[in-house]
Scaffold this active site. Structure first.
Site, mmCIF file in Angstrom:
data_model
loop_
_atom_site.group_PDB
_atom_site.id
_atom_site.type_symbol
_atom_site.label_atom_id
_atom_site.label_comp_id
_atom_site.label_asym_id
_atom_site.label_seq_id
_atom_site.Cartn_x
_atom_site.Cartn_y
_atom_site.Cartn_z
ATOM 1 N N CYS A 64 -3.842 80.239 59.128
ATOM 2 C CA CYS A 64 -5.149 80.668 58.613
ATOM 3 C C CYS A 64 -4.994 81.455 57.308
ATOM 4 O O CYS A 64 -4.440 82.555 57.300
ATOM 5 C CB CYS A 64 -5.850 81.514 59.672
ATOM 6 S SG CYS A 64 -7.332 82.355 59.115
ATOM 7 N N CYS A 67 -6.842 84.781 57.219
ATOM 8 C CA CYS A 67 -6.127 85.759 58.048
ATOM 9 C C CYS A 67 -5.059 86.481 57.240
ATOM 10 O O CYS A 67 -4.820 87.676 57.444
ATOM 11 C CB CYS A 67 -5.492 85.071 59.249
ATOM 12 S SG CYS A 67 -6.674 84.330 60.386
#
Length: 161
Positions: A64, A67
């Site tokens: 991600c 993230c």
């Protein structure tokens, strides 16, 4: 620190081992690699829910991209609030029970826990200032309940009093 004590430390806290050039003795250089710690489905209860302080848990996945941005903010905050707030990171690819239990549907997600209870949640990438505002709110709330700090009065409050 005795050898037995050093052996009980998690391996991720030990950054290097070297030999002493002078007497051949073992020297361990201990440097925390990060101010946040990984948490798993198994350790979540003992680390997060039993904590007596404010805890932020970052739910992420290694693939991600958002993230990674949130994580860099979490690392900065963990250093800024060392000793005041605990920071943990849960990899959702490897740990699926806790995310299901807390209804995590998007990442990055950061859940705030206080005295073992969820008190706040941030979903998606937000600014460091947003995290600071929320953290300060809960630190202030805790300190104010203990009577250690008084509310700061605004200039309007001073004029009205």
């Amino acid at each position: 620190m005795a050898t037995a004590q050093l052996e009980s430390l998690p391996s991720y806290l030990l950054s290097a081992t070297t030999r002493d050039a002078f007497d051949g003795g073992l020297i361990l250089i201990i440097i925390p690699i990060f101010a946040w710690l990984p948490v798993t489905d198994e350790s979540f209860g003992s680390l997060v829910l039993k904590s007596k302080t404010l805890v932020l848990v970052e739910f992420y996945a290694p693939w991600c991209e958002s993230c990674k941005n949130t994580h860099s903010i979490m690392v900065e905050l963990a250093n800024d609030y060392e000793g005041k707030v605990e920071f943990y990171k849960l990899n959702m690819d490897d740990n699926q029970n806790i995310p299901v239990e807390y209804g995590i549907q998007g990442i990055p997600t950061v859940i705030f826990f206080k005295n073992g209870e969820q008190v706040d949640i941030i979903v998606g990438h937000v600014t460091k200032a947003t995290f600071i505002d929320r953290i300060e709110q809960y630190i202030y709330e805790r300190a104010n309940k203990q009577g250690s700090i008084k509310p700061i009065m605004s200039s309007l409050d001073v004029l009205l009093s």
